[in-house]
Design a protein around this motif. Structure first.
Motif, PDB file in Angstrom:
ATOM      1  N   HIS A 100       0.849  -1.203   0.000  1.00 24.43           N
ATOM      2  CA  HIS A 100       0.000   0.000   0.000  1.00 24.43           C
ATOM      3  C   HIS A 100       0.881   1.248   0.000  1.00 24.43           C
ATOM      4  O   HIS A 100       1.325   1.721   1.048  1.00 24.43           O
TER       5      HIS A 100
ATOM      6  N   HIS B 111       1.692   5.185  -2.309  1.00 25.78           N
ATOM      7  CA  HIS B 111       1.268   6.180  -3.305  1.00 25.78           C
ATOM      8  C   HIS B 111       2.531   6.910  -3.754  1.00 25.78           C
ATOM      9  O   HIS B 111       2.917   7.923  -3.170  1.00 25.78           O
TER      10      HIS B 111
ATOM     11  N   LYS C  28      -8.264  -0.356  -7.111  1.00 21.53           N
ATOM     12  CA  LYS C  28      -8.395   0.167  -5.745  1.00 21.53           C
ATOM     13  C   LYS C  28      -9.711   0.928  -5.673  1.00 21.53           C
ATOM     14  O   LYS C  28      -9.922   1.886  -6.411  1.00 21.53           O
TER      15      LYS C  28
ATOM     16  N   HIS D 247      -6.678  -0.336   5.771  1.00 26.50           N
ATOM     17  CA  HIS D 247      -6.992   0.469   6.982  1.00 26.50           C
ATOM     18  C   HIS D 247      -7.869  -0.319   7.964  1.00 26.50           C
ATOM     19  O   HIS D 247      -7.431  -0.651   9.035  1.00 26.50           O
TER      20      HIS D 247
ATOM     21  N   ASP E 234       0.674   2.797   3.387  1.00 25.68           N
ATOM     22  CA  ASP E 234       0.164   4.119   2.981  1.00 25.68           C
ATOM     23  C   ASP E 234       1.280   5.156   2.866  1.00 25.68           C
ATOM     24  O   ASP E 234       1.050   6.349   3.084  1.00 25.68           O
TER      25      ASP E 234
HETATM   26 ZN   LIG Z   1      -3.707   4.963   0.674  1.00 26.58          ZN
END
Ligand SMILES: [Zn+2]
Length: 445
Positions: free
Chosen positions: A94, A96, A220, A281, A353
């Motif tokens: 996960h 970005h 996603k 999450h 994340d």
């Molecule tokens: Zn994310």
């Protein structure tokens, strides 16, 4: 070009078949024909155990042999990793890579160009690889720029991890991935499937097919509210079960897995029943969700450090009021959920994340997962074999064994005794090429 187009900075990125790219990323490297690595310890990701002195033989871009003791081969390049523990290349499911939150993020939306974001992503990719993460799953980008990044890394134009990407996250109108949330009505327009926004199962199918067309490896979806957008709802459901089912059935038809961002219990329940592959999450996961995830074999990517990070940033006044309120609620909850989900038998994959916090600190989750009560060996399995299984590439990634891609990292000391050594990756090899040695970057270009 209307305002909506300008804001989305629509750029056509050449579509590439995912399979061809995945293979191209791992084309034989210019490394010496045979390399021998002496590892004082090697983490066996399948057994979850530490092995003693081991010799790893690498030929081209693959592991050739893995044998106990200290051995060598005629004409081989020998690498001594004295005092270190070797592990399979780490995987973060996960990230970005084209984004990194900073104090100016919300204001920057009005004046940062798409090209600026793309250039920054090359630095974030390099930092990620040098932190020992040789493979990542990118779960949400802007206009498929990580499809282009995947191609650039595969070609050797950019130094970075092997990338599997979802392209832009998909969402319903006003949902977590609707980037017009919070804009004045003059600027909002009416984003639709071409902007990854849909309403109803038919549009959901179209969005998934558009992603396939543009080269995404997976989907996603955002079936619940989120923390970092300017909407007010951080955890409520934002997709019907029928819509999620349409996404999953279509994605699976095209060989793509589905990851869902879901904070609230109801959004998690709908997603698991609809057959998604992972929940990201999972903040307010209840006991019924935990039972369902175990039954369905749904992976959990907990992003536990990000929860702590956004709560701390919110206390410092780093975010707008709508985000601050949600960050303070959601952040501290995740660590409790991680403990309950682990006790409940849910299968975990490592997903952090990165991008919400600075890239290259992907190791932070190891620390917080252990704080949450997970055994250190399990956290290492999460970031190797489990993460590879969630990608659907455990046949070639996540384990040091003959025939697998030669991704290997090393840390000083033993992470089973002291998990903080995961922050000190000193050696990085991806597909047989050394990118870091003695804690220094090795220039490959
Ligand atoms: Zn994310």
């Amino acid at each position: 070009m209307n305002l909506m187009d300008a804001l989305r900075r629509t750029t056509i990125v050449a579509a590439c078949l995912p399979v061809a790219i995945a293979l191209a990323q791992d084309a034989p490297s210019p490394a010496p024909a045979v390399t021998v690595i002496h590892c004082p310890n090697l983490f066996d990701s399948i057994a979850g155990k530490m092995l003693g002195p081991t010799t790893v033989f690498i030929s081209g871009n693959k592991f050739d042999k893995v044998e106990p003791g200290t051995q060598t081969a005629p004409g081989a390049t020998v690498i001594e990793l004295t005092g270190a523990t070797c592990l399979p290349g780490l995987i973060d499911d996960h990230v970005h890579l084209d984004d990194q939150f900073g104090k100016n993020t919300y204001a920057e939306a009005a004046h940062v160009n798409f090209a600026d974001e793309v250039l920054r992503s090359t630095l974030y990719a390099r930092r990620t690889l040098l932190a020992g993460f040789t493979t990542v799953r990118n779960v949400g980008d802007t206009n498929y720029d990580t499809v282009a990044l995947r191609k650039a890394v595969a070609e050797g134009t950019v130094v970075g991890p092997r990338i599997f990407t979802a392209g832009p996250a998909i969402s319903t109108t006003g949902g977590h991935a609707d980037h017009t949330n919070g804009l004045s009505m003059d600027l909002q327009g009416d984003p639709g499937p071409m902007q990854s926004i849909f309403n109803g199962p038919d549009e959901a199918r179209k969005v998934v097919r558009l992603h396939y067309k543009e080269g995404a490896d997976l989907i996603k979806a955002m079936p619940s509210g989120g923390v970092m957008d300017l909407g007010t709802n951080g955890s409520g459901p934002q997709m019907t079960e029928e819509e999620i089912r349409a996404i999953v059935e279509t994605a699976h038809d095209y060989g793509m897995k589905v990851a869902v961002h879901a904070h609230g219990a109801e959004a998690i329940r709908r997603s698991v029943i609809a057959g998604v592959d992972s929940v990201e999450h999972g903040t307010f996961m209840d006991d019924a969700d935990i039972k369902l995830m175990k039954e369905h074999g749904t992976f959990y990517c907990p992003t536990v450090y990000t929860g702590q990070f956004v709560a701390e940033q919110a206390k410092k006044g780093a975010y707008p009021p709508a985000v601050t309120k949600k960050a303070l609620e959601v952040g501290p909850q995740i660590i409790k959920t991680v403990s309950r989900a682990y006790q409940g038998g849910v299968k975990f994959a490592y997903g952090t994340d990165a991008g919400v916090y600075p890239h290259g600190q992907n190791w932070e989750d190891f620390i917080y997962l252990v704080k949450a009560g997970l055994p250190p060996a399990y956290t290492l399995q999460m970031a190797t074999i489990n993460a590879a299984q969630l990608l659907g590439h455990d046949d070639e990634l996540g384990v040091v064994a003959p025939g697998k891609l030669a991704d290997l990292v090393a840390v000083p000391g033993n992470p089973l005794d002291d998990i903080t050594v995961m922050s000190k990756v000193s050696f990085v090899m991806k597909a047989g090429v050394v990118y870091k040695r003695d804690s220094q970057e090795v220039l490959t270009q």
